[in-house]
Design a protein around this motif. Sequence first.
Motif, PDB file in Angstrom:
ATOM      1  N   CYS A  20       0.820  -1.214   0.000  1.00 55.45           N
ATOM      2  CA  CYS A  20       0.000   0.000   0.000  1.00 55.45           C
ATOM      3  C   CYS A  20       0.853   1.264   0.000  1.00 55.45           C
ATOM      4  O   CYS A  20       0.413   2.310  -0.479  1.00 55.45           O
ATOM      5  CB  CYS A  20      -0.935   0.020   1.206  1.00 55.45           C
ATOM      6  SG  CYS A  20      -2.249  -1.200   1.137  1.00 55.45           S
ATOM      7  N   GLU A  21       2.056   1.191   0.519  1.00 52.52           N
ATOM      8  CA  GLU A  21       2.924   2.359   0.597  1.00 52.52           C
ATOM      9  C   GLU A  21       3.731   2.614  -0.674  1.00 52.52           C
ATOM     10  O   GLU A  21       4.356   3.659  -0.807  1.00 52.52           O
ATOM     11  CB  GLU A  21       3.858   2.223   1.797  1.00 52.52           C
ATOM     12  CG  GLU A  21       3.105   2.282   3.112  1.00 52.52           C
ATOM     13  CD  GLU A  21       4.017   2.327   4.314  1.00 52.52           C
ATOM     14  OE1 GLU A  21       5.025   1.579   4.339  1.00 52.52           O
ATOM     15  OE2 GLU A  21       3.739   3.125   5.217  1.00 52.52           O
ATOM     16  N   LEU A  22       3.723   1.683  -1.614  1.00 48.72           N
ATOM     17  CA  LEU A  22       4.467   1.866  -2.864  1.00 48.72           C
ATOM     18  C   LEU A  22       3.789   2.920  -3.727  1.00 48.72           C
ATOM     19  O   LEU A  22       2.570   3.067  -3.704  1.00 48.72           O
ATOM     20  CB  LEU A  22       4.526   0.540  -3.632  1.00 48.72           C
ATOM     21  CG  LEU A  22       5.223  -0.624  -2.910  1.00 48.72           C
ATOM     22  CD1 LEU A  22       5.017  -1.904  -3.705  1.00 48.72           C
ATOM     23  CD2 LEU A  22       6.696  -0.341  -2.702  1.00 48.72           C
ATOM     24  N   GLU A  23       4.588   3.639  -4.515  1.00 45.67           N
ATOM     25  CA  GLU A  23       4.040   4.690  -5.374  1.00 45.67           C
ATOM     26  C   GLU A  23       4.650   4.624  -6.774  1.00 45.67           C
ATOM     27  O   GLU A  23       5.831   4.338  -6.921  1.00 45.67           O
ATOM     28  CB  GLU A  23       4.364   6.073  -4.791  1.00 45.67           C
ATOM     29  CG  GLU A  23       3.683   6.369  -3.489  1.00 45.67           C
ATOM     30  CD  GLU A  23       3.996   7.782  -2.997  1.00 45.67           C
ATOM     31  OE1 GLU A  23       4.905   8.429  -3.554  1.00 45.67           O
ATOM     32  OE2 GLU A  23       3.313   8.233  -2.072  1.00 45.67           O
ATOM     33  N   VAL A  24       3.826   4.942  -7.756  1.00 52.68           N
ATOM     34  CA  VAL A  24       4.327   5.115  -9.118  1.00 52.68           C
ATOM     35  C   VAL A  24       4.737   6.575  -9.293  1.00 52.68           C
ATOM     36  O   VAL A  24       4.473   7.411  -8.435  1.00 52.68           O
ATOM     37  CB  VAL A  24       3.270   4.712 -10.179  1.00 52.68           C
ATOM     38  CG1 VAL A  24       3.007   3.216 -10.128  1.00 52.68           C
ATOM     39  CG2 VAL A  24       1.985   5.498 -10.010  1.00 52.68           C
ATOM     40  N   TYR A  78      -4.471  -7.656 -14.118  1.00 49.45           N
ATOM     41  CA  TYR A  78      -5.190  -6.486 -13.608  1.00 49.45           C
ATOM     42  C   TYR A  78      -4.250  -5.351 -13.216  1.00 49.45           C
ATOM     43  O   TYR A  78      -4.564  -4.189 -13.425  1.00 49.45           O
ATOM     44  CB  TYR A  78      -6.037  -6.883 -12.396  1.00 49.45           C
ATOM     45  CG  TYR A  78      -7.443  -7.285 -12.753  1.00 49.45           C
ATOM     46  CD1 TYR A  78      -8.522  -6.630 -12.198  1.00 49.45           C
ATOM     47  CD2 TYR A  78      -7.694  -8.318 -13.649  1.00 49.45           C
ATOM     48  CE1 TYR A  78      -9.825  -6.989 -12.517  1.00 49.45           C
ATOM     49  CE2 TYR A  78      -8.983  -8.686 -13.974  1.00 49.45           C
ATOM     50  CZ  TYR A  78     -10.045  -8.025 -13.411  1.00 49.45           C
ATOM     51  OH  TYR A  78     -11.323  -8.375 -13.739  1.00 49.45           O
ATOM     52  N   ARG A  79      -3.141  -5.673 -12.597  1.00 50.58           N
ATOM     53  CA  ARG A  79      -2.219  -4.633 -12.144  1.00 50.58           C
ATOM     54  C   ARG A  79      -0.788  -5.137 -12.241  1.00 50.58           C
ATOM     55  O   ARG A  79      -0.520  -6.306 -11.979  1.00 50.58           O
ATOM     56  CB  ARG A  79      -2.449  -4.252 -10.671  1.00 50.58           C
ATOM     57  CG  ARG A  79      -3.830  -3.812 -10.324  1.00 50.58           C
ATOM     58  CD  ARG A  79      -4.113  -2.364 -10.696  1.00 50.58           C
ATOM     59  NE  ARG A  79      -5.415  -1.970 -10.230  1.00 50.58           N
ATOM     60  CZ  ARG A  79      -6.545  -2.158 -10.902  1.00 50.58           C
ATOM     61  NH1 ARG A  79      -6.534  -2.731 -12.076  1.00 50.58           N
ATOM     62  NH2 ARG A  79      -7.703  -1.774 -10.406  1.00 50.58           N
ATOM     63  N   ILE A  80       0.092  -4.224 -12.574  1.00 51.12           N
ATOM     64  CA  ILE A  80       1.533  -4.442 -12.432  1.00 51.12           C
ATOM     65  C   ILE A  80       2.136  -3.067 -12.199  1.00 51.12           C
ATOM     66  O   ILE A  80       1.888  -2.150 -12.969  1.00 51.12           O
ATOM     67  CB  ILE A  80       2.166  -5.172 -13.637  1.00 51.12           C
ATOM     68  CG1 ILE A  80       3.689  -5.250 -13.529  1.00 51.12           C
ATOM     69  CG2 ILE A  80       1.812  -4.528 -14.945  1.00 51.12           C
ATOM     70  CD1 ILE A  80       4.193  -6.432 -12.789  1.00 51.12           C
ATOM     71  N   MET A  81       2.816  -2.935 -11.095  1.00 54.66           N
ATOM     72  CA  MET A  81       3.479  -1.656 -10.815  1.00 54.66           C
ATOM     73  C   MET A  81       4.775  -1.910 -10.065  1.00 54.66           C
ATOM     74  O   MET A  81       4.898  -2.870  -9.323  1.00 54.66           O
ATOM     75  CB  MET A  81       2.564  -0.710 -10.026  1.00 54.66           C
ATOM     76  CG  MET A  81       2.239  -1.087  -8.602  1.00 54.66           C
ATOM     77  SD  MET A  81       3.500  -0.739  -7.332  1.00 54.66           S
ATOM     78  CE  MET A  81       3.483   1.025  -7.282  1.00 54.66           C
TER      79      MET A  81
END
Length: 149
Positions: A20-24, A78-81
């Motif tokens: 949850c703390e990761l950011e793009v 659905y997601r990859i970041m």
Amino acid sequence: MSLENVKIVELNAENWYDCCELEVSTEQKEYMEPNAVSIAQSKFETSLKPYAIYVADEIVGFLMYNSVQEELDGYWIYRIMVDKKFQGKGIGKAATKLMILEMAKLPDAKKIVVGYHPENLGAHNLYSSLGFIDNGDRFGKEMAVIKNV
């Protein structure tokens, strides 16, 4: 950094908050839901499989796919970041390859599909480099590309 140290681990009680703390990067935010939204979605749509991306013992990204076939008779990513501090090092590509290996084990897996905004060049370059093909499929503002497995 060695890409052999990239691994994906199912989301669990020990790693979900770190995801949850990761950011793009700022430019990418318009193309991606926050990881907390994806994690919440996976608790209500239980066919969604969320994973943390690690390099050695550090969480550097997040991904999620559906374990049930959907549109275009495929399993969807659905997601990859990858967190903005770790981008541009091949981690996303290495993690996507690992995810594809997991998805290929699903029942009757013939196609893997991913949708993304056509202006998201990072996503376009990643999926093109992994053999995803644009057959002209569109879903709203997103294009869908397909990889046969």
